[in-house]
Design a protein around this motif. Structure first.
Motif, PDB file in Angstrom:
ATOM      1  N   ARG A   1       0.835  -1.184   0.000  1.00  0.00           N
ATOM      2  CA  ARG A   1       0.000   0.000   0.000  1.00  0.00           C
ATOM      3  C   ARG A   1       0.880   1.247   0.000  1.00  0.00           C
ATOM      4  O   ARG A   1       2.084   1.173   0.252  1.00  0.00           O
ATOM      5  N   VAL A   2       0.266   2.389  -0.265  1.00  0.00           N
ATOM      6  CA  VAL A   2       0.976   3.670  -0.306  1.00  0.00           C
ATOM      7  C   VAL A   2       0.254   4.661   0.587  1.00  0.00           C
ATOM      8  O   VAL A   2      -0.981   4.761   0.551  1.00  0.00           O
TER       9      VAL A   2
ATOM     10  N   VAL B   1      -2.069  10.528   5.251  1.00  0.00           N
ATOM     11  CA  VAL B   1      -3.514  10.759   5.341  1.00  0.00           C
ATOM     12  C   VAL B   1      -4.292   9.843   4.409  1.00  0.00           C
ATOM     13  O   VAL B   1      -5.265   9.208   4.812  1.00  0.00           O
ATOM     14  N   VAL B   2      -3.859   9.769   3.154  1.00  0.00           N
ATOM     15  CA  VAL B   2      -4.565   8.966   2.150  1.00  0.00           C
ATOM     16  C   VAL B   2      -3.901   7.598   2.056  1.00  0.00           C
ATOM     17  O   VAL B   2      -2.689   7.500   1.858  1.00  0.00           O
ATOM     18  N   ASP B   3      -4.694   6.550   2.194  1.00  0.00           N
ATOM     19  CA  ASP B   3      -4.202   5.177   2.153  1.00  0.00           C
ATOM     20  C   ASP B   3      -4.627   4.547   0.835  1.00  0.00           C
ATOM     21  O   ASP B   3      -5.816   4.376   0.575  1.00  0.00           O
TER      22      ASP B   3
ATOM     23  N   MET C   1       5.127  10.672  -0.236  1.00  0.00           N
ATOM     24  CA  MET C   1       4.556   9.335  -0.372  1.00  0.00           C
ATOM     25  C   MET C   1       5.488   8.303   0.252  1.00  0.00           C
ATOM     26  O   MET C   1       6.710   8.395   0.109  1.00  0.00           O
ATOM     27  N   ARG C   2       4.885   7.331   0.913  1.00  0.00           N
ATOM     28  CA  ARG C   2       5.654   6.254   1.532  1.00  0.00           C
ATOM     29  C   ARG C   2       5.036   4.915   1.144  1.00  0.00           C
ATOM     30  O   ARG C   2       3.824   4.724   1.270  1.00  0.00           O
ATOM     31  N   ALA C   3       5.879   4.005   0.670  1.00  0.00           N
ATOM     32  CA  ALA C   3       5.430   2.650   0.340  1.00  0.00           C
ATOM     33  C   ALA C   3       5.481   1.788   1.590  1.00  0.00           C
ATOM     34  O   ALA C   3       6.468   1.818   2.329  1.00  0.00           O
ATOM     35  N   ARG C   4       4.424   1.028   1.817  1.00  0.00           N
ATOM     36  CA  ARG C   4       4.334   0.168   2.990  1.00  0.00           C
ATOM     37  C   ARG C   4       4.253  -1.289   2.549  1.00  0.00           C
ATOM     38  O   ARG C   4       3.291  -1.704   1.897  1.00  0.00           O
TER      39      ARG C   4
END
Length: 227
Positions: free
Chosen positions: A118-119, A124-126, A143-146
């Motif tokens: 997910r990003v 705030v926005v998933d 943006m962060r990649a999870r």
């Protein structure tokens, strides 16, 4: 640009003073855009309105009869709310640009998550699969990649250009009207999937006192020296 407000000056004092700080100002605008693209979007508000309408619809004939009203007026008011929900994001963006001209023109953002994972956008926005929204050219996004236990982050593709770090800042160009960001994940196990974890903690146990339970999910022994 100045706007006349129907609210007394004291009621908006805190926000007006905060907006003089450039950092807070841009944070406020970007957060506003996130909301317009998600919970305040027509795709979100109209189904909620339809659901609420259906929920109370059965009670209305009795209400109309008691207060000498008719269904036609009620239907007209529902249409007004539907139009408001549809048009509001567009006009709010216009108001923001008029109040804060430094933000630049509108630009469309498309985020695609490929292969799981997910990003997070600004925390705030998933995004789990596909996300589209409208933002402003001069306000970058973080943006962060999870990764998940079954999908490991590989790389980004920002307008076709590869980036390796799991966290990136996305900047829009002055001529951009559409920016496409793809987060690529690959199948694989999370690096902590077979690590020793603290499974349970207990304090002031009446029998054993304080204790911590560790769990080793792997099939190999683990040396706990130094813990």
């Amino acid at each position: 640009m100045l706007f006349r407000s129907p609210n007394p000056a004291w009621s908006t004092f805190n926000l007006r003073m905060l907006l003089k700080n450039n950092g807070f100002r841009d944070f406020f605008i970007t957060r506003f855009m996130h909301r317009l693209n998600t919970i305040l979007s027509a795709e979100h508000t109209l189904p909620r309105l339809d659901s609420m309408t259906a929920r109370i619809r059965g009670e209305l004939p009795r209400h109309w009869k008691r207060w000498n009203l008719d269904e036609k007026r009620w239907t007209q008011e529902i249409k007004k709310m539907q139009e408001f929900g549809t048009e509001r994001p567009k006009y709010v963006r216009q108001h923001l640009r008029a109040m804060f001209p430094h933000v630049g023109n509108e630009v469309r953002l498309r985020v695609e998550v490929v292969g799981g994972g997910r990003v997070e956008i600004d925390g705030v926005v998933d995004v789990r699969a596909l996300y589209e929204g409208i933002y402003f050219q001069q306000l970058p996004l973080q943006m962060r990649a999870r990764s998940t236990f079954r999908a490991q982050f590989s790389h980004w593709e920002v307008m076709g250009k590869r980036q390796e770090k799991d966290s990136i800042q996305v900047k829009f160009g002055n001529k951009d009207t559409l920016l496409v960001v793809r987060a690529i994940f690959r199948e694989g196990q999370h690096p902590l999937a077979k690590s020793v974890v603290i499974n349970e903690v207990c304090s002031h146990d009446s029998t054993a006192g304080d204790w911590v339970e560790l769990f080793n999910p792997s099939e190999l022994p683990v040396n706990l020296k130094g813990w």
